[in-house]
Design an enzyme around this catalytic site. Sequence first.
Site, PDB file in Angstrom:
ATOM      1  N   GLU A 292       2.410   4.986  -3.968  1.00  0.00           N
ATOM      2  CA  GLU A 292       2.490   5.896  -5.069  1.00  0.00           C
ATOM      3  C   GLU A 292       3.476   6.806  -5.249  1.00  0.00           C
ATOM      4  OE1 GLU A 292       0.134   5.578  -2.798  1.00  0.00           O
ATOM      5  OE2 GLU A 292      -1.129   4.409  -4.146  1.00  0.00           O
TER       6      GLU A 292
ATOM      7  N   ASP B 290       0.664  -1.325  -0.085  1.00  0.00           N
ATOM      8  CA  ASP B 290       0.087  -0.047   0.220  1.00  0.00           C
ATOM      9  C   ASP B 290       0.993   1.198  -0.093  1.00  0.00           C
ATOM     10  OD1 ASP B 290      -2.197   1.701   0.359  1.00  0.00           O
ATOM     11  OD2 ASP B 290      -2.291   1.392   2.735  1.00  0.00           O
TER      12      ASP B 290
ATOM     13  N   ASP C 149      -9.086   3.857  -2.113  1.00  0.00           N
ATOM     14  CA  ASP C 149      -9.896   4.205  -0.924  1.00  0.00           C
ATOM     15  C   ASP C 149     -11.206   4.932  -1.194  1.00  0.00           C
ATOM     16  OD1 ASP C 149      -7.863   3.613   0.891  1.00  0.00           O
ATOM     17  OD2 ASP C 149      -7.109   5.399   1.070  1.00  0.00           O
TER      18      ASP C 149
HETATM   19  C1  GLC Z   1      -4.772   3.237   2.999  1.00  0.00           C
HETATM   20  C2  GLC Z   1      -5.163   2.151   2.236  1.00  0.00           C
HETATM   21  C3  GLC Z   1      -6.167   1.367   2.864  1.00  0.00           C
HETATM   22  C4  GLC Z   1      -5.570   0.926   4.259  1.00  0.00           C
HETATM   23  C5  GLC Z   1      -4.962   2.066   5.042  1.00  0.00           C
HETATM   24  C6  GLC Z   1      -4.319   1.595   6.424  1.00  0.00           C
HETATM   25  O1  GLC Z   1      -5.637   4.331   3.156  1.00  0.00           O
HETATM   26  O2  GLC Z   1      -5.555   2.437   0.975  1.00  0.00           O
HETATM   27  O3  GLC Z   1      -6.405   0.211   2.223  1.00  0.00           O
HETATM   28  O4  GLC Z   1      -6.484   0.145   4.876  1.00  0.00           O
HETATM   29  O5  GLC Z   1      -4.131   2.999   4.375  1.00  0.00           O
HETATM   30  O6  GLC Z   1      -3.308   0.913   5.988  1.00  0.00           O
END
Ligand code: GLC
Length: 801
Positions: A408, A405, A483
């Site tokens: 980017e 995650d 998200d």
């Molecule tokens: C980001 C991710 C989400 C995750 C969060 C905490 O917002 O997109 O899926 O739960 O981080 O790690």
Amino acid sequence: MITNTELEHRGNLFPGKVISFSQNVDKINFTTENGVILQITILRGSVVRFRFATDDNFEKDFSYAISEDGARGYSKLEVTEKVNQYDIITSRIKIVINKNDLKATILDLEGNVICKDDWGFHWEQSYEFGGNIVKMSKSAPQGECYYGLGDKPMHLNLKGKRVENWATDQYAFSKDQDPIYKSVPFYVGLHEERAYGIFFDNTFKTFFDFCHERRNVTSFWAHGGEMNYYFFYGPNMQEVITRYTDLTGKPELPPLWALGYHQCKWSYYPEKKVKEVTSKFRKLKIPCDGIYLDIDYMDGFRCFTWNKEYFPDPKRMVAELAEDGFKTVVIIDPGIKIDKDYWVYNEAMENDYFCKRADGPYMRGKVWPGECFFPDFTNPKVREWWSGLFKELIDEIGVKGVWNDMNEPAVMEVPGKTFPDDVRHDYDGHPCSHRKAHNIYGTQMAKATYEGVKKFAYPKRPFIITRSAYSGAQRFTSSWTGDNVATWEHLWIANIQVQRMCMSGMSFTGTDIGGFAEHPTGELYARWIQLGVFHPFCRTHSSGDHGNQEPWTFGEEIVDVTRKFVELRYQLLPYLYTMFYEYAEEGIPMLKPLVLYDQLDTQTHYRTDEFIFGNQILVCPVQEPNAKGRRMYIPRGNWYNYWTREYIKGGLEHWVDADLDCIPMFIKEGSIIPKYPVQQYVGEKKIEQLNLEVYYKLGNKEVSKVFEDAQDGYDYMKGRFSLRTFSFTGKENEIIIQQHKNGTFITTYETFKIEFIALPFTIGEIEIDNEVVPLTKVNFDAKNNTIVVPKGFSELHITAV
Ligand code: GLC
């Protein structure tokens, strides 16, 4: 009409007259009087690369996106010089290069113009960064449509839009918001029944304009790098996409469990909570394979550590979950906490693995753990080191998948939400700034993760999921759309995004079912799970800020709906796995928007909601509250309503009933749909029999396939798979089913249970491989129209009484 001179005044430069030409096997070079070189490379009869240099000088040729395994080779190449032009002819297309201005026109062999330069290549010098802003513009004939470009949350047909590719952490993005997480600079154009594709392989910030600025022009440009694009000719849209996917790479098969249902939340902890959730799935008999640990499993959000208070013995917990059929997936982010007592940080510091700013300081930024440094995943040594970090998680603890995650890369509380432009990257030995490496950073992280998990999971297959991606990421990882929000509009977006990703070579994608931000009503959750089970990746996830999102939090009715649809997904696993096999083998998109299914039918060109799951199942989600059904377009051909078995003719809009426990779903006539029994998780049951649902069709043969193997491991690559090809031929008083099997894998079952749907006659006689068999011997059940036959037949012949 703006003239070239006027444009030059605006800072744009154009190629001059061609002064020389040369050919070296598959490469054809044209040089102009003002130092522009166009290099055309013929990769295949219908795949051609166009690359432009200014100042007589190409960059070193390097791409992260292009796969080494792609097919190459062509059967024909003729180059002829004429008075005003050069003609390049392959077995599929003709390219005309104008000697005066270097403009290209691409035609099919019948002389139809497929794609034609408008201003063609032009550029602006960039004094600030050096190099050029490289631009290309092409004529857009009236009626041309545009598709592709990854995860853009907007209408499937991009005509009239201008979009930007710059991977961005976009929490709670909205409809039409751009850019978001991914960067896939590939689009498909469709005009007068003929499709082509363009892949602009440039990792700088890129833009695409589809008749937004000028009505009859499409253009694309980048803030640096080269004008370097691949052209794919169809005319069939699916072939354009399979060729693009072949060029940028296909995935290996995932373990079958990864196609099951996954449950996630930010975050399940401590261990007791995780177990409560998993037990409840088993108790309520909602099938589930994946359980996720979000950032709170770590010690202070330090990657590769555990919070021992919440998870005192991860190895035991993961093993206990595995006993119950759950595969544990953990999150790993790129930010490494600056902490002298943290081994990952120390190793990276000792080896100089973190990204640095232009003048030498480390790239410092805040993410979940607080102040962090970030590994330079574009450095092969860093990727090697990173992949080694997974040893404990995978090999010792038994984690089965990794979730990447924030890649980017996301940075909190700074303008632009990412690294500043001056950050330095290795770019596999082609040092550059973040302007060039930004869009590829997430993919390189996922690649390093994939290599590690693969190494330590061996002989099992790895499972990786990423948020950010560039073209080619599909070789290493699945993805989700980031998200999203628990609103009806986002359900519409979810449907579009996954279809679009499938058209962009990245089929293994899903959305946070129910929405990540905010909280869905039970009705919205039900409608979302009905769609989600038809997405290649199927996971419920939520931020947990506004309540829980396990199916049972919405009450009994929603539990029943969820169970019904998740069970359907598990029944359809052999169908879904076959879709994946066709994607992995041939690059065929797993979901097909209607335009991809039938591009010759102009009714499909602006449809967004209906799609084909695989090749034979038509699905259309209900996307509004309080609905009892919806209007939808049924594509041409004849279909059966899956629920009522009613026969319906396509090529028209229809009202379709769909109460809360139903989604409009149709099976193409002549299809043979394979099903497994419901299991609570993949591998729970030994498959004792394969169910085949045969949907009668009068007339032409219809082909269906079923791919099976050991469901994990690499034996399938050595031929140990079973690929059954069934062809169905239906007449008024008889049907014939032929079977052909490839591969050496022996399936665990011995028989098929075949159900005949909508058979227009009463079964009188059955012949298996030309021998009449008494009806009692095949357990003929007249009421349900089923028979049980040995799996090995070549031909089944069924006739009326
Ligand atoms: C980001 C991710 C989400 C995750 C969060 C905490 O917002 O997109 O899926 O739960 O981080 O790690």
